[in-house]
Design an enzyme around this catalytic site. Structure first.
Site, PDB file in Angstrom:
ATOM      1  N   ASN A 210       0.849  -1.199   0.000  1.00 41.00           N
ATOM      2  CA  ASN A 210       0.000   0.000   0.000  1.00 41.00           C
ATOM      3  C   ASN A 210       0.878   1.240   0.000  1.00 41.00           C
ATOM      4  O   ASN A 210       2.104   1.146   0.027  1.00 41.00           O
ATOM      5  CB  ASN A 210      -0.953  -0.021   1.198  1.00 41.00           C
ATOM      6  CG  ASN A 210      -0.179  -0.120   2.500  1.00 41.00           C
ATOM      7  OD1 ASN A 210       0.587   0.772   2.835  1.00 41.00           O
ATOM      8  ND2 ASN A 210      -0.359  -1.228   3.211  1.00 41.00           N
ATOM      9  N   ASP A 279      -4.136  -6.320   4.812  1.00 39.60           N
ATOM     10  CA  ASP A 279      -5.176  -7.164   5.414  1.00 39.60           C
ATOM     11  C   ASP A 279      -5.124  -8.595   4.897  1.00 39.60           C
ATOM     12  O   ASP A 279      -5.636  -9.502   5.529  1.00 39.60           O
ATOM     13  CB  ASP A 279      -6.558  -6.555   5.140  1.00 39.60           C
ATOM     14  CG  ASP A 279      -6.772  -5.306   5.963  1.00 39.60           C
ATOM     15  OD1 ASP A 279      -6.343  -5.304   7.134  1.00 39.60           O
ATOM     16  OD2 ASP A 279      -7.332  -4.325   5.433  1.00 39.60           O
ATOM     17  N   LYS A 289       8.903 -17.001 -10.525  1.00 37.62           N
ATOM     18  CA  LYS A 289       8.179 -15.881 -11.114  1.00 37.62           C
ATOM     19  C   LYS A 289       6.992 -16.386 -11.950  1.00 37.62           C
ATOM     20  O   LYS A 289       7.182 -17.261 -12.818  1.00 37.62           O
ATOM     21  CB  LYS A 289       9.138 -15.060 -11.993  1.00 37.62           C
ATOM     22  CG  LYS A 289       8.532 -13.770 -12.465  1.00 37.62           C
ATOM     23  CD  LYS A 289       9.530 -12.976 -13.291  1.00 37.62           C
ATOM     24  CE  LYS A 289       8.800 -11.868 -14.019  1.00 37.62           C
ATOM     25  NZ  LYS A 289       9.567 -11.328 -15.110  1.00 37.62           N
ATOM     26  N   ASP A 306      -4.779  -9.623  12.828  1.00 36.90           N
ATOM     27  CA  ASP A 306      -4.799  -8.207  13.199  1.00 36.90           C
ATOM     28  C   ASP A 306      -3.851  -8.014  14.384  1.00 36.90           C
ATOM     29  O   ASP A 306      -4.117  -8.453  15.501  1.00 36.90           O
ATOM     30  CB  ASP A 306      -6.226  -7.771  13.547  1.00 36.90           C
ATOM     31  CG  ASP A 306      -6.317  -6.261  13.621  1.00 36.90           C
ATOM     32  OD1 ASP A 306      -5.559  -5.657  14.406  1.00 36.90           O
ATOM     33  OD2 ASP A 306      -7.123  -5.680  12.873  1.00 36.90           O
ATOM     34  N   ILE A 307      -2.725  -7.373  14.092  1.00 36.78           N
ATOM     35  CA  ILE A 307      -1.656  -7.229  15.096  1.00 36.78           C
ATOM     36  C   ILE A 307      -2.160  -6.429  16.296  1.00 36.78           C
ATOM     37  O   ILE A 307      -1.986  -6.810  17.458  1.00 36.78           O
ATOM     38  CB  ILE A 307      -0.427  -6.524  14.459  1.00 36.78           C
ATOM     39  CG1 ILE A 307       0.035  -7.307  13.223  1.00 36.78           C
ATOM     40  CG2 ILE A 307       0.689  -6.366  15.472  1.00 36.78           C
ATOM     41  CD1 ILE A 307       1.066  -6.587  12.366  1.00 36.78           C
ATOM     42  N   PHE A 323      -4.512   3.375  14.610  1.00 36.91           N
ATOM     43  CA  PHE A 323      -4.802   4.389  13.596  1.00 36.91           C
ATOM     44  C   PHE A 323      -5.964   3.901  12.747  1.00 36.91           C
ATOM     45  O   PHE A 323      -6.160   2.690  12.600  1.00 36.91           O
ATOM     46  CB  PHE A 323      -3.578   4.657  12.715  1.00 36.91           C
ATOM     47  CG  PHE A 323      -2.690   5.725  13.282  1.00 36.91           C
ATOM     48  CD1 PHE A 323      -1.864   5.460  14.353  1.00 36.91           C
ATOM     49  CD2 PHE A 323      -2.712   7.018  12.760  1.00 36.91           C
ATOM     50  CE1 PHE A 323      -1.067   6.451  14.903  1.00 36.91           C
ATOM     51  CE2 PHE A 323      -1.925   8.009  13.297  1.00 36.91           C
ATOM     52  CZ  PHE A 323      -1.095   7.732  14.373  1.00 36.91           C
ATOM     53  N   LYS A 337     -13.966   0.881  15.238  1.00 42.27           N
ATOM     54  CA  LYS A 337     -12.698   0.136  15.302  1.00 42.27           C
ATOM     55  C   LYS A 337     -12.128   0.155  16.715  1.00 42.27           C
ATOM     56  O   LYS A 337     -11.594  -0.836  17.196  1.00 42.27           O
ATOM     57  CB  LYS A 337     -11.672   0.773  14.359  1.00 42.27           C
ATOM     58  CG  LYS A 337     -11.751   0.198  12.973  1.00 42.27           C
ATOM     59  CD  LYS A 337     -10.793   0.845  12.019  1.00 42.27           C
ATOM     60  CE  LYS A 337     -11.323   0.621  10.610  1.00 42.27           C
ATOM     61  NZ  LYS A 337     -10.603   1.347   9.593  1.00 42.27           N
ATOM     62  N   LYS A 341     -11.633  -3.383  18.566  1.00 40.90           N
ATOM     63  CA  LYS A 341     -10.272  -3.854  18.863  1.00 40.90           C
ATOM     64  C   LYS A 341      -9.881  -3.589  20.319  1.00 40.90           C
ATOM     65  O   LYS A 341      -8.759  -3.862  20.715  1.00 40.90           O
ATOM     66  CB  LYS A 341      -9.263  -3.177  17.917  1.00 40.90           C
ATOM     67  CG  LYS A 341      -9.542  -3.456  16.436  1.00 40.90           C
ATOM     68  CD  LYS A 341      -8.370  -3.062  15.536  1.00 40.90           C
ATOM     69  CE  LYS A 341      -8.786  -3.126  14.076  1.00 40.90           C
ATOM     70  NZ  LYS A 341      -7.659  -3.088  13.142  1.00 40.90           N
TER      71      LYS A 341
HETATM   72  O1  C5P Z   1      -9.132  -2.173  10.668  1.00 40.81           O
HETATM   73  P1  C5P Z   1      -8.095  -1.270  10.121  1.00 40.81           P
HETATM   74  O2  C5P Z   1      -7.095  -1.979   9.253  1.00 40.81           O
HETATM   75  O3  C5P Z   1      -8.609  -0.003   9.503  1.00 40.81           O
HETATM   76  O4  C5P Z   1      -7.322  -0.779  11.439  1.00 40.81           O
HETATM   77  C1  C5P Z   1      -6.215   0.044  11.372  1.00 40.81           C
HETATM   78  C2  C5P Z   1      -5.381  -0.136  12.609  1.00 40.81           C
HETATM   79  O5  C5P Z   1      -5.164  -1.515  12.857  1.00 40.81           O
HETATM   80  C3  C5P Z   1      -4.007   0.477  12.445  1.00 40.81           C
HETATM   81  O6  C5P Z   1      -3.593   0.932  13.709  1.00 40.81           O
HETATM   82  C4  C5P Z   1      -3.176  -0.704  11.965  1.00 40.81           C
HETATM   83  O7  C5P Z   1      -1.809  -0.543  12.337  1.00 40.81           O
HETATM   84  C5  C5P Z   1      -3.801  -1.869  12.701  1.00 40.81           C
HETATM   85  N1  C5P Z   1      -3.775  -3.151  11.963  1.00 40.81           N
HETATM   86  C6  C5P Z   1      -3.025  -4.205  12.448  1.00 40.81           C
HETATM   87  N2  C5P Z   1      -3.008  -5.414  11.798  1.00 40.81           N
HETATM   88  C7  C5P Z   1      -3.740  -5.609  10.694  1.00 40.81           C
HETATM   89  C8  C5P Z   1      -4.526  -4.553  10.180  1.00 40.81           C
HETATM   90  C9  C5P Z   1      -4.515  -3.345  10.831  1.00 40.81           C
HETATM   91  O8  C5P Z   1      -2.352  -4.027  13.459  1.00 40.81           O
HETATM   92  N3  C5P Z   1      -3.692  -6.775  10.102  1.00 40.81           N
END
Ligand code: C5P
Length: 405
Positions: A210, A279, A289, A306-307, A323, A337, A341
């Site tokens: 991204n 994601d 390749k 989701d970290i 964020f 969110k 979370k």
């Molecule tokens: O749900 P969304 O992706 O919009 O959430 C954004 C927040 O979640 C950011 O703080 C991003 O660093 C964190 N995030 C994460 N792991 C993911 C996706 C998003 O930690 N796989």
């Protein structure tokens, strides 16, 4: 505005076109309450006259170590002892090199060796000179010795080039000088920051990623270190230099970032998740390749963990700040969110407005926490980061005071 009341600032000026900004800096330091005395190198006098600085500081400007008249008024050792802080703005590449090697061949370098006061540099030079390995090595030596570097900033340069090397603006330097005297808002705390994009491999040469530049996360890591925290920065692939006094861990994929963050989160007091984590990852990353196909190519993607959510769910979770990059319904989405979370705070920003968000130098943030929020209006990411760190520190301390009482 942060105060410098009764603070004695020795302002060193070295030779560079940015020396013209030192006049404004002198005025602003005095407006913040500081007593300013100026020492110029001979090269600096080629760019701005001592008389200008004398008029603005209200004191005679010192140029030479061998000046019996000036030494009779305040000897160089006395001057070194007089200072509560030494600020050198602009600092040339040459002066950084001389400082790194402990030279004492003019008044300013001698003062730097002779003072016990904190020393801060605002470098200013052509971008290639800044990026040169010698300058970068000198920067590391100076930072390891506890010398603070303010900037340099990025942007257009007097030489016509664009890149890192611009002296920070005086308006941005003054609060950094004031911060030298503050007991850090985060002193004694460990802060973990994630920043940048992740890359999800499709084959050995292609990936999904991204537009995140990492600038916001890096600015936050720098601001947290300035506030006295011990900072670990887990970074996706970006083209940014590691801020001073920050320990950086490089990762590529979301899976690697997940492992790096989760392994470290329990040892940290605060986690700021500024990374734009992909994601999805490819269900299968091709070992070779991939060849072109006619017509459609369908990619099977699987969700990444989701970290942030996993950190917030830890039994001894740090204070967690997420964020939310949004293109619509900013407030609603961000609030949802934060709740989903289980975050202590979320910082939401638009990513579809020109000049804001991803890959830009400015941003605007809307913060939400349990029962409240605050708008941080459009500003440079560096300034926003300092404001956000101050609010995080306040909320962190409020939470821990409540928990402990
Ligand atoms: O749900 P969304 O992706 O919009 O959430 C954004 C927040 O979640 C950011 O703080 C991003 O660093 C964190 N995030 C994460 N792991 C993911 C996706 C998003 O930690 N796989």
């Amino acid at each position: 505005m942060q105060s410098l009341t009764n603070k004695r600032i020795l302002l060193g000026i070295t030779g560079g076109i940015a020396a013209y900004k030192s006049a404004d800096l002198t005025r602003r330091l005095r407006e913040a309450g500081a007593d300013v005395r100026v020492v110029m190198t001979r090269a600096a006098t080629e760019f701005i006259t001592p008389l200008t600085l004398q008029a603005l500081s209200g004191h005679e400007v010192r140029l030479d170590i061998f000046d019996p008249h000036a030494e009779a008024a305040m000897g160089h050792i006395e001057l070194a002892r007089w200072a509560d802080a030494v600020l050198i703005a602009p600092t040339s590449a040459d002066f950084m090199a001389r400082l790194a090697h402990g030279r004492a061949d003019d008044l300013l370098s001698t003062l730097c060796l002779a003072t016990a006061a904190p020393l801060a540099l605002a470098p200013a030079m052509n971008r290639q000179m800044w990026l040169n390995q010698a300058t970068q090595a000198n920067k590391n030596i100076l930072e390891q010795r506890g010398i603070r570097l303010f900037g340099p900033g990025e942007g257009s340069q007097a030489c016509g080039e664009i890149g890192p090397g611009r002296m920070l603006e005086p308006v941005d330097i003054v609060p950094l000088v004031a911060a030298l005297f503050e007991v850090g808002l985060l002193s004694g705390l460990r802060v973990l920051v994630s920043a940048g994009p992740t890359r999800e491999a499709l084959d050995p040469v292609r990936y999904i990623s991204n537009r995140s530049s990492g600038k916001m996360g890096y600015a936050l890591a720098e601001a947290a270190a300035e506030a006295g925290a011990q900072v670990t920065l887990v970074s996706g692939p970006v083209a940014l230099a590691t801020p001073g006094r920050v320990a950086r861990v490089d990762v590529t994929s979301a899976k690697e970032m997940h492992e790096a963050v989760l392994a470290r989160a329990p040892q940290h007091d605060i986690f700021i998740s500024a990374a734009a984590v992909a994601d999805y990852h490819a269900a299968e990353s091709a070992p070779r390749k991939m060849k072109k196909t006619q017509g459609k190519l369908a990619l099977a993607l699987l969700r990444n963990p989701d970290i942030l959510e996993d950190v917030a769910a830890l039994p001894q979770a740090p204070f967690t700040v997420g964020f939310a990059a949004e293109t619509e319904n900013l407030e609603l989405n961000a609030q949802a969110k934060r709740a989903a979370k289980k975050l202590d705070m979320i910082a939401a920003n638009w990513v579809n407005q020109p000049g804001l968000g991803f890959d830009s130098d400015e941003n605007e943030l809307k913060l939400f926490w349990e029962g409240g929020g605050r708008l941080l209006p459009r500003a440079s990411k560096a300034r926003l980061a300092r404001e956000l760190i101050a609010i995080i520190a306040e909320k962190y301390h409020a939470k821990h005071t409540t928990q402990n009482s």
